[in-house]
Design an enzyme around this catalytic site. Structure first.
Site, PDB file in Angstrom:
ATOM      1  N   LYS A 194       0.879  -1.180   0.000  1.00 35.24           N
ATOM      2  CA  LYS A 194       0.000   0.000   0.000  1.00 35.24           C
ATOM      3  C   LYS A 194       0.919   1.234   0.000  1.00 35.24           C
ATOM      4  O   LYS A 194       1.362   1.701   1.041  1.00 35.24           O
ATOM      5  CB  LYS A 194      -0.879  -0.021   1.262  1.00 35.24           C
ATOM      6  CG  LYS A 194      -2.193   0.690   1.155  1.00 35.24           C
ATOM      7  CD  LYS A 194      -2.142   2.168   0.862  1.00 35.24           C
ATOM      8  CE  LYS A 194      -1.666   3.067   1.944  1.00 35.24           C
ATOM      9  NZ  LYS A 194      -1.438   4.452   1.428  1.00 35.24           N
ATOM     10  N   GLU A 270       8.636   1.619  11.281  1.00 35.66           N
ATOM     11  CA  GLU A 270       9.715   2.590  11.038  1.00 35.66           C
ATOM     12  C   GLU A 270       9.052   3.962  11.051  1.00 35.66           C
ATOM     13  O   GLU A 270       8.343   4.314  10.112  1.00 35.66           O
ATOM     14  CB  GLU A 270      10.381   2.322   9.683  1.00 35.66           C
ATOM     15  CG  GLU A 270      11.136   1.007   9.591  1.00 35.66           C
ATOM     16  CD  GLU A 270      12.420   1.010  10.398  1.00 35.66           C
ATOM     17  OE1 GLU A 270      12.861   2.076  10.848  1.00 35.66           O
ATOM     18  OE2 GLU A 270      12.983  -0.086  10.588  1.00 35.66           O
ATOM     19  N   GLU A 401       9.209  17.325  13.558  1.00 33.55           N
ATOM     20  CA  GLU A 401       9.962  16.999  12.338  1.00 33.55           C
ATOM     21  C   GLU A 401       9.769  18.132  11.334  1.00 33.55           C
ATOM     22  O   GLU A 401       8.642  18.377  10.907  1.00 33.55           O
ATOM     23  CB  GLU A 401       9.397  15.721  11.713  1.00 33.55           C
ATOM     24  CG  GLU A 401      10.114  14.463  12.088  1.00 33.55           C
ATOM     25  CD  GLU A 401       9.660  13.275  11.242  1.00 33.55           C
ATOM     26  OE1 GLU A 401       8.449  13.069  11.092  1.00 33.55           O
ATOM     27  OE2 GLU A 401      10.528  12.551  10.743  1.00 33.55           O
TER      28      GLU A 401
HETATM   29  P1  NAD Z   1       2.235   9.113   6.898  1.00 32.50           P
HETATM   30  O1  NAD Z   1       2.294   8.477   8.238  1.00 32.50           O
HETATM   31  O2  NAD Z   1       1.282  10.237   6.704  1.00 32.50           O
HETATM   32  O3  NAD Z   1       1.859   8.028   5.790  1.00 32.50           O
HETATM   33  C1  NAD Z   1       2.607   6.847   5.635  1.00 32.50           C
HETATM   34  C2  NAD Z   1       1.750   5.815   4.928  1.00 32.50           C
HETATM   35  O4  NAD Z   1       0.643   5.494   5.758  1.00 32.50           O
HETATM   36  C3  NAD Z   1       1.161   6.294   3.599  1.00 32.50           C
HETATM   37  O5  NAD Z   1       1.114   5.208   2.713  1.00 32.50           O
HETATM   38  C4  NAD Z   1      -0.247   6.698   3.997  1.00 32.50           C
HETATM   39  O6  NAD Z   1      -1.159   6.667   2.916  1.00 32.50           O
HETATM   40  C5  NAD Z   1      -0.557   5.641   5.018  1.00 32.50           C
HETATM   41  N1  NAD Z   1      -1.623   5.974   5.957  1.00 32.50           N
HETATM   42  C6  NAD Z   1      -1.981   7.184   6.442  1.00 32.50           C
HETATM   43  N2  NAD Z   1      -3.015   7.050   7.299  1.00 32.50           N
HETATM   44  C7  NAD Z   1      -3.306   5.725   7.353  1.00 32.50           C
HETATM   45  C8  NAD Z   1      -4.263   4.951   8.057  1.00 32.50           C
HETATM   46  N3  NAD Z   1      -5.141   5.506   8.896  1.00 32.50           N
HETATM   47  N4  NAD Z   1      -4.268   3.613   7.877  1.00 32.50           N
HETATM   48  C9  NAD Z   1      -3.383   3.026   7.056  1.00 32.50           C
HETATM   49  N5  NAD Z   1      -2.450   3.703   6.363  1.00 32.50           N
HETATM   50  C10 NAD Z   1      -2.411   5.041   6.515  1.00 32.50           C
HETATM   51  O7  NAD Z   1       3.739   9.509   6.553  1.00 32.50           O
HETATM   52  P2  NAD Z   1       4.277  10.241   5.247  1.00 32.50           P
HETATM   53  O8  NAD Z   1       3.894  11.685   5.345  1.00 32.50           O
HETATM   54  O9  NAD Z   1       3.924   9.483   4.034  1.00 32.50           O
HETATM   55  O10 NAD Z   1       5.858  10.076   5.454  1.00 32.50           O
HETATM   56  C11 NAD Z   1       6.605  10.899   6.247  1.00 32.50           C
HETATM   57  C12 NAD Z   1       6.836  10.264   7.616  1.00 32.50           C
HETATM   58  O11 NAD Z   1       7.439   8.988   7.442  1.00 32.50           O
HETATM   59  C13 NAD Z   1       7.792  11.058   8.473  1.00 32.50           C
HETATM   60  O12 NAD Z   1       7.312  11.090   9.788  1.00 32.50           O
HETATM   61  C14 NAD Z   1       9.080  10.259   8.385  1.00 32.50           C
HETATM   62  O13 NAD Z   1       9.942  10.439   9.469  1.00 32.50           O
HETATM   63  C15 NAD Z   1       8.562   8.874   8.314  1.00 32.50           C
HETATM   64  N6  NAD Z   1       9.563   7.980   7.710  1.00 32.50           N
HETATM   65  C16 NAD Z   1      10.191   7.080   8.519  1.00 32.50           C
HETATM   66  C17 NAD Z   1      11.170   6.260   7.983  1.00 32.50           C
HETATM   67  C18 NAD Z   1      11.891   5.256   8.844  1.00 32.50           C
HETATM   68  O14 NAD Z   1      12.514   4.368   8.286  1.00 32.50           O
HETATM   69  N7  NAD Z   1      11.840   5.353  10.159  1.00 32.50           N
HETATM   70  C19 NAD Z   1      11.498   6.339   6.623  1.00 32.50           C
HETATM   71  C20 NAD Z   1      10.828   7.272   5.831  1.00 32.50           C
HETATM   72  C21 NAD Z   1       9.848   8.082   6.390  1.00 32.50           C
END
Ligand code: NAD
Length: 497
Positions: A194, A270, A401
């Site tokens: 997803k 992560e 962040e």
């Molecule tokens: P996000 O949490 O908004 O979304 C991540 C994923 O989750 C997307 O695919 C999104 O569509 C999905 N999602 C959102 N709400 C959901 C729900 N209720 N149920 C299921 N899926 C859902 O994050 P983002 O804005 O896409 O990415 C940025 C974040 O990711 C930052 O906080 C960054 O630090 C983190 N990140 C962490 C790592 C790591 O390895 N620790 C790597 C890259 C990014």
């Protein structure tokens, strides 16, 4: 297998070679079929100008259930495929991704915005997970020991955990997908990917490459729901699904952990970070500035490992600030697909405004602007390279962040002070420190509450290393052999023979 809806790159400005069959499916991959989701299609935007690039299918809960059925059908055959054969298929995925590296990099820059060199770097990193896990797959060891009481033997096997839901963010649309897919397939699992709705095309292109490389239908499925909550919850509640691996924000991660608790679903998480970057008086300042450019500016600052807080000891504060400001100021802001661009747009208008709000807040709290500091009046979601000095140690910008090209610099005096400041966060993903005294550096690394620490290095990501965080930055590790073990179940058999 043909998709009804596809997207093709239009003559890239960079002049990269586009393969003759570059049509990227824009539907859902379920088993051996590209399926058109019901209802309205979802637009994908180019962050450099806000225009719609194409549209993709919207997945429903029923599509999610169909993806589970496809993954379930493929599961026994894939788990029974000899590890060497699975490894060879993963290796072919690597070869194909490398052969398409320029084209994929252009696609990433187009839908995600980052500059082409960053995108190319991501594609190579993403492909490397296929190569690394093609090697690890053939080396999944078990254990055997005598029971200490002498009555029997203890056999331990690492078996595929089962159908896995993989949820990935937009900031590394290729690498965050392959960092999960490759170990899952290597371990013998079938998966449902997803991807983030902002960057689905890269994920769909990677899936297509995998099918061409010989990954059997149903082993990888891709769904793109507009509203991921209900679809992912339904998948996670289904007893056929045994694993959820998530990369994204801590806020969404917490919601998913709550959902997972209903069925005690195995989770790898992560999550977000708030990385400190510490430069001591005895550091090589030029090396520290080079490291800072990677830790802060790679991906335009949109990385979970991105430095969020610069702590600079007072003896080198002036020199470090001046050199970093000069290098960041030299980065050309522009469309990520333009070969001259060093810094692309951020992902959305909302994110650009969030960064602007954090910078304005820091200025109100006493920070001074050495570079940038306001959005340019151009179309697209741009925020310029920005350096803030004299940032108070308790400023709001140091707690959230930033996820953008903003360096917030704080001065410090002593080791104890900088360790306390660095650990004063609920996050614990990556930290960086620079000193010529390696003994001091390693001792301080022991005291920093982080999963990954760069000592005289601005980059910690490595397919061969365990990537992950402590505290609210996550659970589990990706990459290295640890990343594969996350997709296995440890089974113990007590034997008398
Ligand atoms: P996000 O949490 O908004 O979304 C991540 C994923 O989750 C997307 O695919 C999104 O569509 C999905 N999602 C959102 N709400 C959901 C729900 N209720 N149920 C299921 N899926 C859902 O994050 P983002 O804005 O896409 O990415 C940025 C974040 O990711 C930052 O906080 C960054 O630090 C983190 N990140 C962490 C790592 C790591 O390895 N620790 C790597 C890259 C990014």
């Amino acid at each position: 297998m043909k998709a009804a809806n596809t997207f093709a790159l239009a003559k890239p400005k960079s002049g990269i070679a586009v393969p003759a069959n570059d049509a990227i499916p824009t539907d859902l991959l379920i088993g051996d079929t590209w399926v058109q989701g019901a209802g309205e299609r979802i637009p994908v935007h180019n962050p450099a100008n806000g225009e719609v690039i194409t549209t993709i299918s919207n997945a429903s809960v029923e599509d999610g259930m169909a993806a589970i059925a496809a993954a379930e059908k493929a599961a026994p055959g894939w788990a029974a495929t000899p590890a060497r054969q699975r490894a060879e298929i993963l290796r072919k995925c690597y070869d194909k991704m490398i052969a398409n590296a320029d084209w994929l990099a252009h696609l990433i820059s187009l839908e995600m915005g980052k500059a082409l060199p960053d995108s190319k770097g991501e594609v190579l990193y993403a492909a490397e997970f296929f190569r690394w896990y093609s090697e690890e797959t053939a080396r999944i060891r078990g254990e055997m020991q005598d029971s200490p009481n002498g009555t029997n033997k203890i056999l331990v096997q690492y078996q595929p955990i089962g159908i896995s839901l993989l949820i990935t963010p937009w900031n590394f649309p290729a690498a965050m997908a392959t960092r999960k897919i490759a170990p899952a397939l290597g371990a013998g699992c079938t998966v449902i990917l997803k991807p983030a709705i902002e960057t689905p095309l890269t994920a769909l292109a990677v899936a297509q490459i995998m099918l061409e490389a010989g990954v059997p239908p149903g082993v990888i499925n891709v769904i793109t729901p507009k509203d991921p909550g209900p679809v992912c919850a339904a998948i996670m509640h289904d007893p056929r699904v045994r694993k959820m691996s998530f990369t994204g924000s801590t806020a969404v991660g917490k919601k998913l952990l709550a959902t997972a608790s209903d069925t005690v679903l195995n989770c790898s998480m992560e999550l977000g970070g708030n990385a400190p970057f510490i430069v001591f008086d005895d550091a090589n300042v030029d090396d520290a500035v080079d490291g800072a450019m990677i830790a802060k500016m790679r991906n335009g600052g949109q990385a979970c490992t991105a430095t969020n807080r610069f702590y600079i000891q007072k003896g080198v504060l002036g020199e470090f600030t001046e050199k970093l400001t000069r290098k960041m100021g030299a980065m050309k802001l522009g469309d990520g697909t333009d070969p001259d661009t060093a810094l692309g747009p951020v992902i959305t208008e909302k994110q650009a405004n969030k960064i602007a709000g954090l910078v304005e807040g820091a200025i109100a709290e006493g920070a001074k602007v050495a570079l940038g500091g306001s959005r340019p009046n151009v179309p697209g979601y741009f925020y310029p390279a920005t350096v803030l000095t004299d940032v108070p140690a308790d400023a709001t910008i140091l707690k959230d962040e930033i996820f953008g090209p903003v360096a917030a610099i704080v001065a410090f005096d002593s080791e104890e002070e900088v360790i306390r400041l660095s650990n004063n966060t609920e996050y614990g993903l990556a930290a960086y420190l620079y000193t010529k005294d390696i003994k001091k550096g390693l001792n301080i690394a022991q005291k920093l509450e982080y999963g990954m620490i760069g000592v005289n290095r601005g980059l910690v990501s490595d397919t061969a290393a365990p990537f992950g965080g402590v505290k609210q930055s996550g659970l589990g590790r990706e990459g290295s052999h640890h990343g594969l073990i996350e997709f296995t179940e440890c089974r113990y058999v007590a034997v008398t023979w």
